[in-house]
Design a protein around this motif. Structure first.
Motif, PDB file in Angstrom:
ATOM      1  N   GLY A 475       0.820  -1.201   0.000  1.00 31.76           N
ATOM      2  CA  GLY A 475       0.000   0.000   0.000  1.00 31.76           C
ATOM      3  C   GLY A 475       0.855   1.253   0.000  1.00 31.76           C
ATOM      4  N   LYS A 476       0.226   2.355   0.350  1.00 37.01           N
ATOM      5  CA  LYS A 476       0.875   3.666   0.318  1.00 37.01           C
ATOM      6  C   LYS A 476       0.913   4.254   1.729  1.00 37.01           C
ATOM      7  CE  LYS A 476      -0.442   6.450  -2.995  1.00 37.01           C
ATOM      8  NZ  LYS A 476      -1.199   7.488  -3.763  1.00 37.01           N
ATOM      9  N   PRO A 477       2.081   4.740   2.181  1.00 35.70           N
ATOM     10  CA  PRO A 477       2.133   5.396   3.493  1.00 35.70           C
ATOM     11  C   PRO A 477       1.220   6.615   3.532  1.00 35.70           C
ATOM     12  CG  PRO A 477       4.349   4.958   2.665  1.00 35.70           C
ATOM     13  CD  PRO A 477       3.395   4.702   1.534  1.00 35.70           C
ATOM     14  N   MET A 478       0.482   6.744   4.653  1.00 38.17           N
ATOM     15  CA  MET A 478      -0.458   7.858   4.777  1.00 38.17           C
ATOM     16  C   MET A 478       0.160   9.035   5.534  1.00 38.17           C
ATOM     17  SD  MET A 478      -4.102   6.038   5.601  1.00 38.17           S
ATOM     18  CE  MET A 478      -3.508   5.245   7.110  1.00 38.17           C
ATOM     19  N   PHE A 479       0.632   8.746   6.759  1.00 39.04           N
ATOM     20  CA  PHE A 479       1.226   9.825   7.549  1.00 39.04           C
ATOM     21  C   PHE A 479       2.195   9.240   8.575  1.00 39.04           C
ATOM     22  CE2 PHE A 479      -2.667   8.672   9.772  1.00 39.04           C
ATOM     23  CZ  PHE A 479      -2.275   8.600  11.100  1.00 39.04           C
ATOM     24  N   THR A 480       3.073  10.116   9.061  1.00 45.89           N
ATOM     25  CA  THR A 480       4.035   9.756  10.101  1.00 45.89           C
ATOM     26  C   THR A 480       3.369   9.981  11.456  1.00 45.89           C
ATOM     27  OG1 THR A 480       5.853  10.478   8.690  1.00 45.89           O
ATOM     28  CG2 THR A 480       6.335  10.221  11.032  1.00 45.89           C
ATOM     29  N   TRP A 481       3.156   8.899  12.212  1.00 42.27           N
ATOM     30  CA  TRP A 481       2.477   9.059  13.500  1.00 42.27           C
ATOM     31  C   TRP A 481       3.466   9.257  14.647  1.00 42.27           C
ATOM     32  CZ3 TRP A 481       3.139   5.364  17.420  1.00 42.27           C
ATOM     33  CH2 TRP A 481       3.726   4.158  17.045  1.00 42.27           C
ATOM     34  N   MET A 482       4.738   8.895  14.402  1.00 37.29           N
ATOM     35  CA  MET A 482       5.771   9.136  15.410  1.00 37.29           C
ATOM     36  C   MET A 482       7.121   9.196  14.697  1.00 37.29           C
ATOM     37  SD  MET A 482       6.473   7.201  19.050  1.00 37.29           S
ATOM     38  CE  MET A 482       6.857   5.602  18.322  1.00 37.29           C
ATOM     39  N   SER A 483       8.039  10.000  15.222  1.00 43.45           N
ATOM     40  CA  SER A 483       9.368  10.099  14.632  1.00 43.45           C
ATOM     41  C   SER A 483      10.381  10.267  15.759  1.00 43.45           C
ATOM     42  CB  SER A 483       9.444  11.292  13.671  1.00 43.45           C
ATOM     43  OG  SER A 483      10.705  11.330  13.042  1.00 43.45           O
ATOM     44  N   ILE A 484      11.342   9.330  15.828  1.00 40.77           N
ATOM     45  CA  ILE A 484      12.338   9.332  16.905  1.00 40.77           C
ATOM     46  C   ILE A 484      13.734   9.261  16.311  1.00 40.77           C
ATOM     47  CG2 ILE A 484      13.175   8.192  18.985  1.00 40.77           C
ATOM     48  CD1 ILE A 484      10.416   6.972  19.333  1.00 40.77           C
ATOM     49  N   GLU A 485      14.502  10.295  16.490  1.00 42.21           N
ATOM     50  CA  GLU A 485      15.903  10.262  16.055  1.00 42.21           C
ATOM     51  C   GLU A 485      16.693   9.363  17.004  1.00 42.21           C
ATOM     52  OE1 GLU A 485      19.709  13.274  15.823  1.00 42.21           O
ATOM     53  OE2 GLU A 485      17.720  14.093  15.407  1.00 42.21           O
ATOM     54  N   GLY A 486      17.443   8.423  16.437  1.00 50.32           N
ATOM     55  CA  GLY A 486      18.215   7.483  17.250  1.00 50.32           C
ATOM     56  C   GLY A 486      17.482   6.190  17.546  1.00 50.32           C
ATOM     57  N   ALA A 487      16.274   6.008  16.961  1.00 48.46           N
ATOM     58  CA  ALA A 487      15.498   4.784  17.216  1.00 48.46           C
ATOM     59  C   ALA A 487      16.158   3.561  16.599  1.00 48.46           C
ATOM     60  CB  ALA A 487      14.078   4.947  16.672  1.00 48.46           C
ATOM     61  N   PHE A 488      16.875   3.759  15.469  1.00 51.90           N
ATOM     62  CA  PHE A 488      17.564   2.655  14.795  1.00 51.90           C
ATOM     63  C   PHE A 488      19.026   3.023  14.590  1.00 51.90           C
ATOM     64  CE2 PHE A 488      13.148   2.532  13.305  1.00 51.90           C
ATOM     65  CZ  PHE A 488      12.792   1.238  13.651  1.00 51.90           C
ATOM     66  N   LYS A 489      19.875   2.027  14.627  1.00 56.26           N
ATOM     67  CA  LYS A 489      21.292   2.227  14.351  1.00 56.26           C
ATOM     68  C   LYS A 489      21.540   2.096  12.859  1.00 56.26           C
ATOM     69  CE  LYS A 489      22.401   2.806  18.630  1.00 56.26           C
ATOM     70  NZ  LYS A 489      22.767   4.153  19.112  1.00 56.26           N
TER      71      LYS A 489
END
Length: 549
Positions: A475-489
């Protein structure tokens, strides 16, 4: 049609098993034994007799949700006949039709009078009933979330920088599963919320041996309903990784997110790191930034943490200069503006864009000169002297296309024929056999797409794994519900930011508009929260009033 026929067969098999194992119990509850064999209606009667909402019966045969609800309904039925101990419930869940059959054909199975039990219940029994009510609430919360996850929208996290700076590492999206028509689940018996495996057993083990989150033996064919749209050029699309060899189920393969740069029938090409479709340069949308890879030589060490704080995303590999003093830095994903600013740093001696020479293979054997392609990881197709910067031209297959098969083109169409369109393929003695018949042609059965990351120099995309079949589209992404810098390496960088922080400015913003200033959906999130807690408050108030009366 094959999907619904197979689904109907599964439903009928389960209904027969249900009838054989419970028909006497239905008779003792005052109903015709034949009702135990009727799909949906058998569970409707159980819910009616156990005083639960009767509409729950419609959930009994839904993919993924159905097995959970069936277990709940079976437990309700066993409790109706006095099987209330934990071991009874465990056997009902693990061996449903076998255990229910033992109760069904036993001589002492009788309907318990629930009103009498409530009247003379001990404190311990009342406490047990409260726990059962709590567990029931949790169960249906999980079921409701599963219905949303399976049939409406799915959360998705961005773990790599392949879509920078459109989608950032640490963005969490909601994906609309109806954007290109709804793809019906192909593994109806599965653990909710888990994509492919239950757990990773470790790098040393074979990933194929990791415990699966679904039952692979119970399968349904690919079917998509209400398909009013197909992926268009410049759409950001979530799809299942086509060459995932761990999972045979299409909808259980690893999810990827890239931009659809070319659709079926288009011709795709990369020239010196620049993208062309049908001979024309790509259209750069407002939320995209053209990025390139650079090699920077410095007289002394750069303050990478300080640069990271200024520019955010900054994958970089640092190493001492091979000859003399100084350092060599390989930056990925630099815009023209950032590249100009880094070049102006006093320590920088020289800086140039890193473009792989034309005709040089993309991936090589470690112990050989740059002449031989590593066929396990290289560019697609493996017999072409292309790389990520000089690629193509490559025509994207379209449904109905008749393609020529020979030893030169086989690498291009091998996966389409054998894996994506499920035919047998043999190449022996210079001859090609499809489904046992020698042929020099093949007719394409579905549309294919070219999915490429916006951060072209740090993206594992269709240039490496090839065409993406329509059946793999989620499908198609609708919206960003959360954004965390440093969540993934980020494995592409030798520097990692310490800790993590919320990017409040990105939350609840649309992701697929192509506009630089995206619409915010904060008001929708606030409205949902108000409705949720407001509804809960009024439900409690209503129940309290009824209890008092």
């Amino acid at each position: 049609m094959n999907y619904f026929l197979t689904y109907t067969v599964f439903v009928l098999i389960l209904s027969v098993l249900m009838g054989i194992s419970t028909w006497k119990l239905f008779k003792k509850m005052g109903h015709s034994p034949l009702f135990a064999f009727i799909p949906f209606y058998n569970y409707f009667i159980i819910l009616k007799e156990t005083k639960h909402p009767k509409w729950w019966a419609i959930l009994s045969y839904l993919p993924i949700v159905g097995p959970i609800m069936m277990s709940v309904f079976h437990i309700y039925l066993m409790k109706k006949f006095g099987k209330t101990l934990f071991q009874n419930q465990l056997l009902t869940v693990i061996l449903p039709f076998i255990y229910m059959a033992t109760v069904n054909y036993s001589k002492d199975a009788e309907v318990e009078d629930e009103n009498a039990n409530d009247l003379f219940a001990t404190e311990e029994e009342k406490e047990t009933k409260k726990k059962d009510t709590f567990i029931g609430s949790i169960t249906f919360a999980v079921v409701f979330a599963t219905i949303i996850h399976v049939f409406v929208t799915q959360p998705f996290g961005i773990p790599t920088g392949s879509m920078e700076r459109t989608l950032l590492v640490g963005d969490f999206l909601f994906v609309n599963k109806w954007s290109y028509g709804y793809r019906l689940p192909m593994r109806p018996v599965a653990i909710p919320f888990l994509q492919g495996t239950i757990m990773d057993t470790g790098q040393k083990g074979n990933p194929k041996d990791d415990p699966k989150s679904y039952v692979d033996g119970i399968k349904l064919p690919y079917t998509r309903i209400f398909q009013f749209n197909k992926p268009q050029k410049n759409d950001v699309v979530v799809f299942n990784y086509p060459q995932d060899s761990v999972h045979t189920a299409i909808d259980r393969k690893d999810p990827y997110v890239k931009r659809c740069v070319a659709v079926a029938g288009d011709t795709f090409e990369m020239r010196a790191g620049r993208l062309f479709v049908n001979g024309k340069p790509e259209t750069v949308l407002g939320d995209q930034e053209v990025q390139h890879r650079y090699v920077v030589n410095t007289g002394s060490q750069l303050d990478i943490p300080a640069l990271y704080k200024i520019y955010g995303f900054l994958p970089v590999v640092e190493q001492p200069a091979p000859m003399g003093s100084g350092y060599v830095y390989i930056f990925q994903g630099l815009t023209d503006k950032i590249a100009k600013e880094i070049k102006a740093i006093p320590q920088v001696v020289d800086m140039k864009e890193d473009i792989t020479p034309r005709g040089e293979a993309a991936v090589y054997y470690k112990d050989q000169a740059k002449t031989k392609i590593d066929t396990t990881q290289s560019i697609f197709p493996v017999n072409k002297p292309w790389n990520q910067d000089w690629y193509g031209p490559l025509k994207i297959p379209k449904k109905g296309d008749v393609v020529t098969l020979n030893q030169e083109t086989l690498s291009e169409y091998r996966w389409i024929i054998s894996e994506y369109e499920h035919n047998s393929l043999e190449n022996k003695n210079g001859k090609i056999f499809v489904n046992g018949k020698e042929t020099t042609q093949y007719t394409i059965k579905q549309d294919y797409y070219m999915m490429i990351g916006d951060n072209r120099d740090a993206s594992l995309d269709a240039r490496f794994f090839g065409f993406v079949p329509e059946e793999n589209i989620v499908g198609k992404p609708m919206f960003t519900w959360m954004s965390i810098e440093g969540a993934f390496k980020d494995s592409s960088s030798s520097y990692q930011a310490e800790g993590w922080r919320f990017r409040w400015d990105r939350m609840f913003k649309a992701t697929n508009t192509g506009e630089a200033n995206k619409t915010s959906y904060w008001w929708i999130a606030a409205m949902i929260l108000i409705l949720f807690f407001g509804w809960e408050y009024f439900v409690k108030l209503f129940r309290k009033k009824n209890t008092e009366e």
